[in-house]
Design a protein around this motif. Structure first.
Motif, mmCIF file in Angstrom:
data_model
loop_
_atom_site.group_PDB
_atom_site.id
_atom_site.type_symbol
_atom_site.label_atom_id
_atom_site.label_comp_id
_atom_site.label_asym_id
_atom_site.label_seq_id
_atom_site.Cartn_x
_atom_site.Cartn_y
_atom_site.Cartn_z
ATOM 1 N N ASP A 134 0.828 -1.229 0.000
ATOM 2 C CA ASP A 134 0.000 0.000 0.000
ATOM 3 C C ASP A 134 0.852 1.264 0.000
ATOM 4 O OD1 ASP A 134 -2.393 -1.374 -0.091
ATOM 5 O OD2 ASP A 134 -2.714 -1.307 2.073
ATOM 6 N N ASN A 135 1.915 1.288 -0.778
ATOM 7 C CA ASN A 135 2.800 2.457 -0.916
ATOM 8 C C ASN A 135 3.352 2.950 0.421
ATOM 9 O OD1 ASN A 135 2.607 2.524 -3.726
ATOM 10 N ND2 ASN A 135 0.684 3.683 -3.620
ATOM 11 N N GLY A 136 3.648 2.049 1.307
ATOM 12 C CA GLY A 136 4.287 2.417 2.575
ATOM 13 C C GLY A 136 3.329 2.796 3.674
ATOM 14 N N LYS A 137 2.058 2.472 3.507
ATOM 15 C CA LYS A 137 1.070 2.770 4.551
ATOM 16 C C LYS A 137 1.510 2.114 5.859
ATOM 17 C CE LYS A 137 -3.769 2.049 5.680
ATOM 18 N NZ LYS A 137 -4.989 1.353 5.248
ATOM 19 N N LEU A 138 1.446 2.858 6.941
ATOM 20 C CA LEU A 138 1.874 2.374 8.254
ATOM 21 C C LEU A 138 0.923 1.288 8.754
ATOM 22 C CD1 LEU A 138 4.146 3.141 10.240
ATOM 23 C CD2 LEU A 138 2.488 4.522 11.449
ATOM 24 N N TYR A 139 1.480 0.162 9.186
ATOM 25 C CA TYR A 139 0.696 -0.938 9.734
ATOM 26 C C TYR A 139 1.310 -1.340 11.066
ATOM 27 C CZ TYR A 139 -1.263 -5.594 10.377
ATOM 28 O OH TYR A 139 -1.885 -6.699 10.903
ATOM 29 N N THR A 140 0.462 -1.469 12.100
ATOM 30 C CA THR A 140 0.937 -1.806 13.445
ATOM 31 C C THR A 140 0.227 -3.042 13.958
ATOM 32 O OG1 THR A 140 1.358 0.522 13.927
ATOM 33 C CG2 THR A 140 1.228 -0.952 15.805
ATOM 34 N N ARG A 141 1.028 -3.974 14.460
ATOM 35 C CA ARG A 141 0.501 -5.153 15.161
ATOM 36 C C ARG A 141 0.698 -4.882 16.651
ATOM 37 N NH1 ARG A 141 3.569 -7.494 10.761
ATOM 38 N NH2 ARG A 141 2.373 -9.025 9.597
ATOM 39 N N LYS A 142 -0.373 -4.984 17.444
ATOM 40 C CA LYS A 142 -0.289 -4.753 18.885
ATOM 41 C C LYS A 142 -0.765 -5.990 19.619
ATOM 42 C CE LYS A 142 -1.054 0.211 18.896
ATOM 43 N NZ LYS A 142 -1.871 1.305 19.409
ATOM 44 N N GLY A 143 -0.258 -6.143 20.834
ATOM 45 C CA GLY A 143 -0.700 -7.251 21.672
ATOM 46 C C GLY A 143 0.360 -8.318 21.805
ATOM 47 N N THR A 144 -0.094 -9.533 22.096
ATOM 48 C CA THR A 144 0.825 -10.653 22.284
ATOM 49 C C THR A 144 0.887 -11.477 21.005
ATOM 50 O OG1 THR A 144 0.352 -10.724 24.641
ATOM 51 C CG2 THR A 144 1.349 -12.685 23.689
ATOM 52 N N GLY A 164 -1.601 -5.818 7.110
ATOM 53 C CA GLY A 164 -2.836 -5.058 6.899
ATOM 54 C C GLY A 164 -3.291 -5.027 5.457
ATOM 55 N N SER A 165 -2.400 -5.260 4.504
ATOM 56 C CA SER A 165 -2.741 -5.275 3.083
ATOM 57 C C SER A 165 -3.172 -6.656 2.618
ATOM 58 C CB SER A 165 -1.534 -4.836 2.254
ATOM 59 O OG SER A 165 -1.083 -3.578 2.670
ATOM 60 N N GLY A 166 -3.088 -7.651 3.487
ATOM 61 C CA GLY A 166 -3.471 -9.006 3.138
ATOM 62 C C GLY A 166 -2.334 -9.849 2.577
ATOM 63 N N PHE A 167 -1.116 -9.325 2.620
ATOM 64 C CA PHE A 167 0.042 -10.060 2.121
ATOM 65 C C PHE A 167 0.798 -10.708 3.281
ATOM 66 C CE2 PHE A 167 -0.601 -6.672 -1.028
ATOM 67 C CZ PHE A 167 -0.788 -7.445 -2.157
ATOM 68 N N VAL A 168 1.587 -11.721 2.945
ATOM 69 C CA VAL A 168 2.365 -12.431 3.961
ATOM 70 C C VAL A 168 3.699 -11.729 4.174
ATOM 71 C CG1 VAL A 168 3.518 -14.598 4.513
ATOM 72 C CG2 VAL A 168 1.270 -14.636 3.449
ATOM 73 N N ASP A 169 4.020 -11.465 5.428
ATOM 74 C CA ASP A 169 5.311 -10.894 5.837
ATOM 75 C C ASP A 169 6.091 -11.960 6.585
ATOM 76 O OD1 ASP A 169 4.719 -8.306 4.974
ATOM 77 O OD2 ASP A 169 3.826 -7.764 6.918
ATOM 78 N N TYR A 170 7.392 -11.950 6.417
ATOM 79 C CA TYR A 170 8.264 -12.825 7.191
ATOM 80 C C TYR A 170 9.151 -11.941 8.060
ATOM 81 C CZ TYR A 170 6.770 -16.115 3.634
ATOM 82 O OH TYR A 170 6.014 -16.898 2.806
ATOM 83 N N ILE A 171 8.870 -11.961 9.354
ATOM 84 C CA ILE A 171 9.654 -11.178 10.313
ATOM 85 C C ILE A 171 10.389 -12.190 11.182
ATOM 86 C CG2 ILE A 171 9.582 -9.543 12.215
ATOM 87 C CD1 ILE A 171 7.082 -8.312 10.886
ATOM 88 N N ASP A 172 11.723 -12.181 11.077
ATOM 89 C CA ASP A 172 12.559 -13.172 11.747
ATOM 90 C C ASP A 172 13.550 -12.529 12.690
ATOM 91 O OD1 ASP A 172 11.359 -15.116 10.144
ATOM 92 O OD2 ASP A 172 12.901 -14.979 8.601
ATOM 93 N N ILE A 173 13.841 -13.242 13.761
ATOM 94 C CA ILE A 173 14.913 -12.876 14.696
ATOM 95 C C ILE A 173 15.869 -14.046 14.719
ATOM 96 C CG2 ILE A 173 15.536 -12.361 17.083
ATOM 97 C CD1 ILE A 173 12.690 -11.177 17.410
ATOM 98 N N GLN A 174 17.137 -13.766 14.482
ATOM 99 C CA GLN A 174 18.150 -14.837 14.516
ATOM 100 C C GLN A 174 18.894 -14.791 15.822
ATOM 101 O OE1 GLN A 174 20.771 -14.723 11.139
ATOM 102 N NE2 GLN A 174 19.636 -16.364 10.144
#
Length: 175
Positions: A134-144, A164-174
């Motif tokens: 969405d051209n950089g629209k801010l999306y926030t995940r809150k909670g646990t 928020g755009s309905g796409f899959v994100d991969y957020i990883d911590i190594q």
């Protein structure tokens, strides 16, 4: 004879009274010593229990780790995330980190609790602004949110993958 008898009785009463008073004081001093030693043992025991209860059950994440973001249409962005162990808390860390690449950014801020060798629960905010979404629209995940590892604890992936755009994100911590 009367004088001698009176002096003898007075002497006996004087010695017998003074002995009883000193015996009471000795008994009182002994009970104080016993109470103090019992209290000292209780403090030692409580301190050892407290030390064991604050010791981590799982590996120590304290320090900086790599942090990655990727989706199906973007390159892999990397940054760092810092785990700071919460004093006297078992397997609890404050967590803050970010990824910044041009106009793209992802920020993590909150508390992480390690619940097993393969699972961590994050409570806080994950904020992202990705130009491909969405051209950089801010999306926030809150909670646990749960991070899970499938490679033996080397990489932990956020399980709430749909943004928020309905796409899959991969957020990883190594680790």
């Amino acid at each position: 004879m009367k004088k001698t008898l009176v002096i003898a009785i007075a002497g006996i009463l004087t010695f017998s009274c003074s002995k009883k008073e000193s015996q009471k004081a000795d008994v009182k001093a002994d009970s104080t010593k016993i109470t103090d030693s019992v209290n000292a043992e209780r403090v030692k025991t409580n301190d050892s229990i407290k030390a064991l209860n604050s010791k981590n059950r799982f590996k120590d994440f304290n320090g900086a780790h790599q942090f990655f973001y990727q989706n199906d249409s973007s390159p892999r962005y990397s940054g760092s995330v810092n785990f700071t162990r919460i004093e006297d808390e078992r397997d609890h860390y404050t967590l803050s980190g970010n990824i910044k690449s041009g106009k793209n950014s992802v920020t993590l801020k909150g508390i992480m609790m390690v619940v097993s060798p393969k699972h961590m629960n994050f409570t806080g905010e994950i904020t992202q602004s990705i130009t491909d979404n969405d051209n950089g629209k801010l999306y926030t995940r809150k909670g646990t949110k749960t991070f899970m590892s499938k490679d033996g604890g080397k990489t932990y992936r956020l399980q709430d993958m749909v943004n928020g755009s309905g796409f899959v994100d991969y957020i990883d911590i190594q680790y």
